[in-house]
Design an enzyme around this catalytic site. Sequence first.
Site, PDB file in Angstrom:
ATOM      1  N   LYS A   1      -0.168  22.150   0.723  1.00  0.00           N
ATOM      2  CA  LYS A   1       0.264  20.663   1.151  1.00  0.00           C
ATOM      3  C   LYS A   1       1.467  20.749   0.906  1.00  0.00           C
ATOM      4  O   LYS A   1       2.411  21.480   0.200  1.00  0.00           O
ATOM      5  CB  LYS A   1      -0.453  20.138  -0.097  1.00  0.00           C
ATOM      6  CG  LYS A   1      -0.133  18.431  -0.150  1.00  0.00           C
ATOM      7  CD  LYS A   1      -1.073  17.660  -1.072  1.00  0.00           C
ATOM      8  CE  LYS A   1      -0.799  16.403  -1.244  1.00  0.00           C
ATOM      9  NZ  LYS A   1      -1.578  15.490  -2.067  1.00  0.00           N
TER      10      LYS A   1
ATOM     11  N   SER B   1      -4.199  11.496  -0.591  1.00  0.00           N
ATOM     12  CA  SER B   1      -3.039  11.760  -0.148  1.00  0.00           C
ATOM     13  C   SER B   1      -3.113  13.289   0.613  1.00  0.00           C
ATOM     14  O   SER B   1      -2.467  13.430   1.284  1.00  0.00           O
ATOM     15  CB  SER B   1      -2.045  11.699  -0.859  1.00  0.00           C
ATOM     16  OG  SER B   1      -1.933  12.881  -1.939  1.00  0.00           O
TER      17      SER B   1
ATOM     18  N   SER C   1      -6.641  12.074  -5.154  1.00  0.00           N
ATOM     19  CA  SER C   1      -6.009  12.616  -3.830  1.00  0.00           C
ATOM     20  C   SER C   1      -6.613  13.917  -3.395  1.00  0.00           C
ATOM     21  O   SER C   1      -6.301  14.274  -2.268  1.00  0.00           O
ATOM     22  CB  SER C   1      -4.639  12.565  -3.799  1.00  0.00           C
ATOM     23  OG  SER C   1      -3.954  11.371  -3.647  1.00  0.00           O
TER      24      SER C   1
END
Length: 495
Positions: free
Chosen positions: A78, A158, A182
């Site tokens: 990420k 997210s 998330s």
Amino acid sequence: MSGLNELTIAEARDALRKGEATSVDLTMACMTAMDAASALNAFVHPTPEIALEQARAADARIQAGEAPAMCGIPLGIKDLFCTKGVPSQAASAILEGFKPEYESTVTSRLFGAGAVMLGKLNMDEFAMGSSNETSTYGNAVNPWRRGNDATPLTPGGSSGGSAAAVAADLCLAATGTDTGGSIRQPAAFTGIVGLKPTYGRVSRWGIIAFASSLDQAGPMTKTVRDAAIMLQAMAGEDPKDSTSAEIPVPDFEAALTGDIRGKKIGIPKEYRMEGMPSEIEALWHQGAEMLSDAGAEIVDISLPHTKYALPAYYVIAPAEASSNLARYDGVRYGHRARLAQGDGITEMYEKTRAEGFGKEVQRRVMIGTYVLSAGFYDAYYNRARKVRALIKKDFEDVFAQGIDAILTPATPSSAFGLGEMADADPVAMYLNDVFTVTVNLAGLPGIAVPTGVDQKGLPLGLQLIGRPWAEADLLNHAHVLERSAGFVSKPAKWW
């Protein structure tokens, strides 16, 4: 072997040990899949040279016979994790061009265990969002579709790029972060497993901060076993992070016995939300039956302060964000606005932040600054902190009654279309976190497990919440749920 990118971590580990495949083979298969999946916009900074170099080193290590479980496994990282010499932007224009001179503790540990980095993954800007629509890179797209409907769907947020990449077999697993859901919400939206560990189990050092008392990194994988293997490599105390706990890391994979006889599973009545789709209600009931059939005792419980969780979260998280994001000023690194003649440092700050931060980040920074301001600190921020303490005590009281884990829905719906909610009421988007934020407020471990599909053919997940530091038990409960549900659906390839 064909379809190497479709393997789980456990399957790839075994194939590597048996000499049936090499890490270079796995890495090349993933990179081929990545090249063909530009429509998903999951990988935003591919790192093929680094990946192949790491894969060759992993193969040498495996041949030498002393390789950890993650050795040779290709991962997506990420964009919130700082990776040395590789763009680490948190999907924000304000960090454009930023290449850290250091490595986050999580990625250091994974690379130390021999894992391979395929590249950086898309996400909501500074991890603020539930649909991956606030990214400077553009939207990440869910590989799943509603039957023959070509409407692009959100992969959740997210960690939307991480979820999309794992679900589409572009990598074997990915790192995610979870501040209010998330990891778990995108995992549920894409039919994968997402684990948010206990706050302090995994170091936050080198992860770009959103809300420091809530953020926690975790694995996003194809199976519960893979989550156990990957968490093993990520977890542990870190002297660089004062909030990481000095608690031994157990063998999470060894805990997957599949035996939960006599365990007590709590069903919180407060999670039966008004307007919840009947499919999710039915799935929740089926999940409880599956655990009961495996020998667990199902107990109705009460978490009375649940209704205050979302308001408390959306005071505390923006407050911490406004504090954390104050460092982005255009002075040392990242974007700096072009100034007009006569502009001073104040204008530089204002213009840089106006250009660098997206609308959702600006919204949350303004909310956070407001609730921390002198006239409102007690009315909002301190009150939210008191509510947080009450939510934490709710869980403590339930666990004190002998409850081993809590079963809830992971999300209030299946994946929705990109653009269907973002431009409407922001509060409607925030309601996506209704089942997940309590876990972050209380610092508990939680896992999303894919357990079914809705009428449109989209995946639905259930969430299990565990006792603090009891990830081993939580993973075992999730393993039983996963095995009973038998979820094997994959998205039909359209990209």
